[in-house]
Design an enzyme around this catalytic site. Sequence first.
Site, PDB file in Angstrom:
ATOM      1  N   HIS A 139       0.831  -1.208   0.000  1.00 41.15           N
ATOM      2  CA  HIS A 139       0.000   0.000   0.000  1.00 41.15           C
ATOM      3  C   HIS A 139       0.862   1.254   0.000  1.00 41.15           C
ATOM      4  CE1 HIS A 139      -3.555  -2.175   0.118  1.00 41.15           C
ATOM      5  NE2 HIS A 139      -3.551  -2.512   1.388  1.00 41.15           N
ATOM      6  N   GLU A 194       2.618 -16.794 -27.561  1.00 40.35           N
ATOM      7  CA  GLU A 194       3.772 -16.722 -26.663  1.00 40.35           C
ATOM      8  C   GLU A 194       4.574 -18.008 -26.663  1.00 40.35           C
ATOM      9  OE1 GLU A 194       2.351 -15.551 -22.759  1.00 40.35           O
ATOM     10  OE2 GLU A 194       0.638 -16.870 -22.890  1.00 40.35           O
ATOM     11  N   ASP A 251       7.041 -14.251 -22.706  1.00 38.93           N
ATOM     12  CA  ASP A 251       7.199 -15.696 -22.815  1.00 38.93           C
ATOM     13  C   ASP A 251       7.737 -16.096 -24.182  1.00 38.93           C
ATOM     14  OD1 ASP A 251       6.583 -16.943 -20.353  1.00 38.93           O
ATOM     15  OD2 ASP A 251       4.500 -16.330 -20.588  1.00 38.93           O
ATOM     16  N   CYS A 298       1.251  -7.444 -26.191  1.00 37.76           N
ATOM     17  CA  CYS A 298       1.071  -7.054 -24.794  1.00 37.76           C
ATOM     18  C   CYS A 298       2.265  -7.431 -23.934  1.00 37.76           C
ATOM     19  CB  CYS A 298      -0.217  -7.633 -24.228  1.00 37.76           C
ATOM     20  SG  CYS A 298      -0.230  -9.422 -24.218  1.00 37.76           S
TER      21      CYS A 298
HETATM   22  C1  PEP Z   1       3.915 -12.351 -22.009  1.00 38.74           C
HETATM   23  O1  PEP Z   1       4.278 -13.517 -21.830  1.00 38.74           O
HETATM   24  O2  PEP Z   1       4.477 -11.563 -22.801  1.00 38.74           O
HETATM   25  C2  PEP Z   1       2.777 -11.812 -21.262  1.00 38.74           C
HETATM   26  C3  PEP Z   1       2.280 -10.626 -21.520  1.00 38.74           C
HETATM   27  O3  PEP Z   1       2.266 -12.583 -20.254  1.00 38.74           O
HETATM   28  P1  PEP Z   1       2.887 -12.689 -18.781  1.00 38.74           P
HETATM   29  O4  PEP Z   1       3.990 -11.682 -18.673  1.00 38.74           O
HETATM   30  O5  PEP Z   1       1.751 -12.456 -17.854  1.00 38.74           O
HETATM   31  O6  PEP Z   1       3.381 -14.094 -18.786  1.00 38.74           O
HETATM   32 MG    MG Z   2       3.023 -14.912 -20.743  1.00 42.42          MG
END
Ligand code: PEP
Ligand code: MG
Length: 576
Positions: free
Chosen positions: A189, A431, A455, A502
Amino acid sequence: MISGIGTSGGIGIGNALIIPDKNANINITSIDNPKEEKDRYDKVKAHFIIETEKLILKLKNKLKDNDKVALVLKNQIYLVNDEELNKSIYDIIENEHLCAEAAVLKACDMYINILNSIDSDVINQRIVDIKDLSSRIINMLQGQEELNLSELPNDTVIVANELHPSITAAMDTEHVAGIVARRGGENSHAAILSRALEIPAVLSVKNAMTDIKNNDLVIIDGSSGKIYINPDKNIIEEYREKREEYKLKLKELKEFNGKPTVTRDNKILKLFANIGTDYDAHKAVGKSAEGIGLFRTEFLFMNRISIPDEDEQTEAYKRAVIMCDGKPVTIRTLDIGGDKDIAYMGLEHEENPYLGYRAIRYCLDHKDLFETQLRSILKASAYGNVRIMLPMITCIEEIREVKNIIAYIKNEFDKNGIEYDKNIKIGIMIETPAAAVMADVFAKEVDFFSIGTNDLTQYTMAADRGNENVAYLYSVFNPAVLRTIENVINAAKNNNIGICMCGESAGNPLMIPLLIAFGLEEFSVSPSMILETRKNISKWTYEEACNVKNAVMNMVTKSEITAYLKECGGRYGTDI
Ligand code: PEP
Ligand code: MG
């Protein structure tokens, strides 16, 4: 120099104010009249609630109605009204003839001991909340004033063992230059509050309370986690300059808030946020994210000691969806396993957790849990623009099996008149190398891809993302990874499906020209990276980006590629 974890950026320069620990000496006595003692406790409890409500109001004013932060204190009100807790306190007074102070301490310690057996960041935070609650009530029972931090001298650096929420709420934050604490991590927090208040903070500083003395001149760097105590003139001067640079950079970035995401030649792109809780959606919208590209739902499961039921999940997804007001919210189904363990789910130890029983594999093997989550996501879809995203896909059977489950649930909803978005989009994370190689085939099965470079890099390079010894291999700038990304984007575009990224690379300034040139349409980054990424995108034209990409794709080593991209980034004025 000492150091800790930098949890809220910026440079703070000021004089230390050490916050002593509360309740150093609790006066424990035995009592003759339990009824009187219980009444005394009840009166203090009522006073506690009034005082906490005042603090919530103060905090809300400071944070311009940033509800999540005030929630920390609201939780204390729920807790002090908790039947079980109060019963334990009364029982201790009644049966052990102990004073109310001792009863509160003992009852709260019992709670803390139960929670202590669970190893989780979030539970650790609950423990901090209970300790805060317990010491505040004990202080009130002993007739001690709450620590008065409402008027602080200019440029005060707060130094504490642990920054309890009630301390931050009462603090005259206008005059706080920085925060240092012996405990607390990235998601405590204290970290959340200091980021929300834009106060530089360094936490987990082992010797904070012994090395720093009242009135010492302290410099804290909230990004690197460095702390200087009574430094020489040169360091002070250096950090004064850094402080000005940081402020300037923030000001410049703020100009990108509320603006569309466009290249210099006006190609419109979409910039989304990666979030872990529905509250993060609030932060993301505040930074003008154009939607959520990744809602990591596993955090919802970590924030507790048992699986959230369908209603709870629906409510959490719904809150994010409503917050985004029609903008896309991409909800990723549970991605546990690998480095994400959830103690109460009882995942067994595996030799190779990243290659093991994780994400979609676990979910398809735990249909009740998975269907509950999909039902919640579908219910939330009635309130806005939801997309379902599946993690760790390696083969088409997985996609088809999930689609069958979703079709089954939709059918059931139709029969029972439950509302949901009939055209909800279903996408997959790319991934794994298997998914990347099969991208042209998988593209015919789904509505969108989202490239998870975190990943994808580890699996393509066969280099564990958390292992320092192979960190030199774990880089998205390896030609093998770049080619994989380009192929996936091409497969999506050839099949007219959506394409997002992402993984962390989407916000990497060096990647921006390559991603623009590959034809990436949607970038999803952490809320703190939104403005910077929008700025970096604005520096490039498509043609310039293509020139850079053409040169890079002819290079064969990571070092050659990064050196070249750094040079180009510098030339085009992006943040590198
Ligand atoms: C990724 O693998 O790029 C991803 C966005 O998932 P995480 O980082 O949650 O494994
Ligand atoms: Mg991932």
